[in-house]
Design a protein around this motif. Structure first.
Motif, mmCIF file in Angstrom:
data_model
loop_
_atom_site.group_PDB
_atom_site.id
_atom_site.type_symbol
_atom_site.label_atom_id
_atom_site.label_comp_id
_atom_site.label_asym_id
_atom_site.label_seq_id
_atom_site.Cartn_x
_atom_site.Cartn_y
_atom_site.Cartn_z
ATOM 1 N N PRO A 154 0.811 -1.222 0.000
ATOM 2 C CA PRO A 154 0.000 0.000 0.000
ATOM 3 C C PRO A 154 0.844 1.271 0.000
ATOM 4 O O PRO A 154 0.387 2.327 -0.424
ATOM 5 C CB PRO A 154 -0.808 -0.083 1.306
ATOM 6 C CG PRO A 154 -0.728 -1.500 1.743
ATOM 7 C CD PRO A 154 0.507 -2.092 1.156
ATOM 8 N N ARG A 155 2.083 1.188 0.469
ATOM 9 C CA ARG A 155 2.946 2.368 0.515
ATOM 10 C C ARG A 155 3.907 2.425 -0.670
ATOM 11 O O ARG A 155 4.787 3.287 -0.712
ATOM 12 C CB ARG A 155 3.735 2.395 1.837
ATOM 13 C CG ARG A 155 2.865 2.688 3.026
ATOM 14 C CD ARG A 155 3.537 2.324 4.339
ATOM 15 N NE ARG A 155 2.663 2.662 5.452
ATOM 16 C CZ ARG A 155 1.601 1.932 5.819
ATOM 17 N NH1 ARG A 155 1.299 0.824 5.162
ATOM 18 N NH2 ARG A 155 0.851 2.312 6.835
ATOM 19 N N GLY A 156 3.776 1.471 -1.589
ATOM 20 C CA GLY A 156 4.673 1.431 -2.760
ATOM 21 C C GLY A 156 6.120 1.204 -2.357
ATOM 22 O O GLY A 156 7.043 1.672 -3.026
ATOM 23 N N LEU A 157 6.353 0.462 -1.258
ATOM 24 C CA LEU A 157 7.719 0.240 -0.785
ATOM 25 C C LEU A 157 8.218 -1.117 -1.270
ATOM 26 O O LEU A 157 7.486 -2.115 -1.231
ATOM 27 C CB LEU A 157 7.777 0.288 0.750
ATOM 28 C CG LEU A 157 7.425 1.642 1.382
ATOM 29 C CD1 LEU A 157 7.341 1.522 2.899
ATOM 30 C CD2 LEU A 157 8.441 2.712 0.990
ATOM 31 N N ASP A 158 9.461 -1.130 -1.712
ATOM 32 C CA ASP A 158 10.031 -2.355 -2.270
ATOM 33 C C ASP A 158 11.218 -2.778 -1.393
ATOM 34 O O ASP A 158 12.334 -2.313 -1.583
ATOM 35 C CB ASP A 158 10.484 -2.048 -3.706
ATOM 36 C CG ASP A 158 11.300 -3.185 -4.296
ATOM 37 O OD1 ASP A 158 11.080 -4.341 -3.898
ATOM 38 O OD2 ASP A 158 12.182 -2.896 -5.127
ATOM 39 N N TYR A 159 10.927 -3.598 -0.392
ATOM 40 C CA TYR A 159 11.993 -4.041 0.508
ATOM 41 C C TYR A 159 12.032 -5.549 0.620
ATOM 42 O O TYR A 159 10.989 -6.206 0.603
ATOM 43 C CB TYR A 159 11.769 -3.493 1.929
ATOM 44 C CG TYR A 159 12.016 -2.019 2.089
ATOM 45 C CD1 TYR A 159 13.276 -1.474 1.870
ATOM 46 C CD2 TYR A 159 10.990 -1.162 2.484
ATOM 47 C CE1 TYR A 159 13.502 -0.113 2.034
ATOM 48 C CE2 TYR A 159 11.207 0.202 2.654
ATOM 49 C CZ TYR A 159 12.464 0.720 2.424
ATOM 50 O OH TYR A 159 12.694 2.047 2.580
ATOM 51 N N LYS A 160 13.247 -6.080 0.778
ATOM 52 C CA LYS A 160 13.412 -7.464 1.212
ATOM 53 C C LYS A 160 13.528 -7.432 2.729
ATOM 54 O O LYS A 160 13.985 -6.437 3.311
ATOM 55 C CB LYS A 160 14.706 -8.031 0.631
ATOM 56 C CG LYS A 160 14.646 -8.203 -0.857
ATOM 57 C CD LYS A 160 14.713 -9.668 -1.146
ATOM 58 C CE LYS A 160 14.967 -9.869 -2.631
ATOM 59 N NZ LYS A 160 15.370 -11.221 -2.900
ATOM 60 N N VAL A 161 13.162 -8.536 3.360
ATOM 61 C CA VAL A 161 13.138 -8.553 4.824
ATOM 62 C C VAL A 161 14.235 -9.469 5.344
ATOM 63 O O VAL A 161 14.314 -10.635 4.946
ATOM 64 C CB VAL A 161 11.774 -9.079 5.331
ATOM 65 C CG1 VAL A 161 11.717 -9.038 6.848
ATOM 66 C CG2 VAL A 161 10.632 -8.287 4.720
ATOM 67 N N GLN A 162 15.041 -8.931 6.233
ATOM 68 C CA GLN A 162 16.050 -9.757 6.906
ATOM 69 C C GLN A 162 15.695 -9.837 8.384
ATOM 70 O O GLN A 162 15.266 -8.833 8.974
ATOM 71 C CB GLN A 162 17.433 -9.109 6.757
ATOM 72 C CG GLN A 162 18.530 -9.921 7.410
ATOM 73 C CD GLN A 162 19.837 -9.147 7.561
ATOM 74 O OE1 GLN A 162 19.972 -8.033 7.081
ATOM 75 N NE2 GLN A 162 20.791 -9.748 8.233
ATOM 76 N N PHE A 163 15.853 -11.017 8.971
ATOM 77 C CA PHE A 163 15.707 -11.154 10.422
ATOM 78 C C PHE A 163 17.116 -11.186 10.996
ATOM 79 O O PHE A 163 17.810 -12.190 10.890
ATOM 80 C CB PHE A 163 14.919 -12.424 10.765
ATOM 81 C CG PHE A 163 13.542 -12.405 10.175
ATOM 82 C CD1 PHE A 163 12.571 -11.544 10.675
ATOM 83 C CD2 PHE A 163 13.218 -13.200 9.086
ATOM 84 C CE1 PHE A 163 11.304 -11.484 10.114
ATOM 85 C CE2 PHE A 163 11.953 -13.147 8.519
ATOM 86 C CZ PHE A 163 10.998 -12.287 9.030
ATOM 87 N N PRO A 164 17.545 -10.075 11.563
ATOM 88 C CA PRO A 164 18.971 -9.936 11.882
ATOM 89 C C PRO A 164 19.380 -10.493 13.241
ATOM 90 O O PRO A 164 20.564 -10.580 13.542
ATOM 91 C CB PRO A 164 19.160 -8.413 11.869
ATOM 92 C CG PRO A 164 17.826 -7.884 12.336
ATOM 93 C CD PRO A 164 16.784 -8.841 11.830
ATOM 94 N N GLY A 165 18.412 -10.840 14.075
ATOM 95 C CA GLY A 165 18.699 -11.227 15.467
ATOM 96 C C GLY A 165 17.545 -10.731 16.297
ATOM 97 O O GLY A 165 16.595 -10.173 15.752
ATOM 98 N N PRO A 166 17.554 -10.957 17.596
ATOM 99 C CA PRO A 166 16.337 -10.679 18.371
ATOM 100 C C PRO A 166 15.980 -9.209 18.587
ATOM 101 O O PRO A 166 14.811 -8.894 18.751
ATOM 102 C CB PRO A 166 16.593 -11.365 19.713
ATOM 103 C CG PRO A 166 18.049 -11.638 19.768
ATOM 104 C CD PRO A 166 18.575 -11.663 18.367
#
Ligand code: PMP
Length: 415
Positions: A96-108
């Motif tokens: 909905p915000r036109g954002l193009d991101y990949k998601v990383q889970f970097p740690g807690p």
């Protein structure tokens, strides 16, 4: 208070000195001490509890998940809970915000997100130095501390690990706003030591730094400067993201798309650790296994995070009510500023603060508020600002009750 905290807990602890109560139960905007005393919580886990304590909608989903023996620790495996979270994040927030991101889970936690961002920008650009800002706070690990503009927070950690250059934050010169000329000259001067930084890291509103709010036009100017000079922009939205300033991302008002966004605190929705690093697709240059860790992602937190996105970010109701409630806090702060010389109203959305010239006053106000059963943290380089951050789900009545205690507490210290 129980002596075990005095005799066994390390001196590194801090809040139990400020708020001498042993808490047991937490619900909505309240924390309850073990003797049953109710405290209104306008600290909200420093932004980790935007939807309140034990939010009933999230709790129901969490209990259902645990009841059916949903995966709790899945290390890094694909899980249904993770997939549903990623799909919901994409559907409710990014698309909905036109954002193009990949998601990383970097740690807690938040600092893990900052560390991964700092590592990644160095890898992408092949450059080392980072521009940070005066009064910034980015976490307690060595990389994050290197870009934190508060030497006290560095403790005995010594020399920064990352080569960081602090620049003046918007509003640094007592209301006179720094322009980018100085910044630009430094970037163009090959002898300044500032040429060719990998990235800037910025908070749109400095929570720990004293509720210093930058203007959208300053942020946009910074973004444009970064683009002009090929510098990556990291927005640390660990504390101000998840709707704290109104919109989900605190940079939305500035109309920018940072290269990297750090999120944590309220993203899990239920006060459980979860951190994300959002990376523009073209910058996702991680190799498999390059940044790993045992607690990357947190399945029960995925469940509550998914539900929080569905419940609160399917429409703009929370954003609007946060802005309206924030304006109400602002009115009361303006009232106090008009009454007491030297007091300063700060912040936007539901990240508000009242600053004092004498830092002792903020500490005394926080104590007076605690005596009246309201929890208020202080922030700023000298802890000179009382920080007003209730859950975004605070009711109008609770908000008024808290504001009345703030009035009385300030009055009891200054009148
Ligand atoms: N960045 C910002 C802006 C923060 O406010 C904080 C925590 N106060 C952090 C990073 C670090 O997050 P954590 O304490 O979860 O590591």
């Amino acid at each position: 208070m129980n002596n075990i905290f005095e005799s066994l807990e390390s001196e590194v602890r801090s809040y139990c000195r400020t708020w001498p109560a042993v808490f047991d139960v937490a619900k909505g905007s309240y924390l309850y001490a073990e003797d049953g005393t109710a405290y209104l919580d306008f600290f909200a886990g420093a932004g980790a509890l935007n939807y309140g304590h034990n939010n009933p909608v999230l709790k129901r989903k969490l209990l259902e998940y645990l009841e059916r023996d949903g995966v709790t620790h899945g290390l890094d495996q694909a899980t249904k809970a993770k997939r549903e979270f990623l799909e919901t994040l994409d559907e409710k927030l990014l698309k909905p915000r036109g954002l193009d991101y990949k998601v990383q889970f970097p740690g807690p936690t938040g600092t893990n997100s900052v560390e991964s961002a700092l590592k990644l920008v160095r890898k992408i650009t092949g450059r080392e130095s980072i521009i940070s800002f005066t009064n910034a706070f980015h976490g307690m690990t060595l990389g994050s501390l290197s870009v934190t503009g508060n030497s006290m927070k560095r403790g005995g950690a010594g020399i920064p690990l990352v080569h960081a250059t602090p620049m003046p934050y918007d509003d640094y010169f007592d209301g006179q706003v720094p322009d980018f000329l100085y910044f630009e000259r430094m970037l163009e001067d090959s002898g300044s030591g500032l040429n060719e930084p990998a990235a800037v890291i910025v908070e749109t509103l400095q929570g720990e730094g004293g509720i210093n709010s930058s203007r959208p036009e300053w942020l946009r100017g910074l973004y444009e400067l970064c683009q002009k000079h090929g510098i990556l922009m990291i927005v640390d939205d660990v504390q101000m993201g998840c709707g704290r300033t109104g919109p989900f991302f605190s940079f939305e008002e500035a109309g920018i798309q940072p290269d990297i966004v750090c999120l944590s605190k309220s993203i899990g929705g239920y006060g459980m650790p979860l951190a994300l690093t959002l990376i523009k697709s073209e910058h996702d240059v991680w190799d498999p296994g390059e940044h790993n860790g045992t607690f990357r992602g947190n399945n029960p937190a995925f469940v509550t995070a998914t539900e929080a996105l569905k419940e609160y970010w399917s429409d703009d109701r929370l954003e609007k009510s946060t802005i309206a409630k924030g304006e109400r806090v602002g009115e009361v702060l303006d009232e106090l500023v008009a009454k007491y010389d030297g007091a300063l109203a700060k912040g936007r959305g539901l990240a508000r603060g009242l600053g004092f010239e004498d830092p002792e006053i903020a500490g005394k106000v926080s104590k007076a508020a605690f005596d009246r059963k309201l929890i208020l943290e202080t922030s700023g380089p000298d802890s000179e600002v009382i920080k007003i951050m209730p859950p975004l789900t605070v009711s109008d009545e609770e908000l008024e009750q808290g504001l009345q205690i703030i009035r009385e507490s300030v009055h009891s210290v200054l009148a």
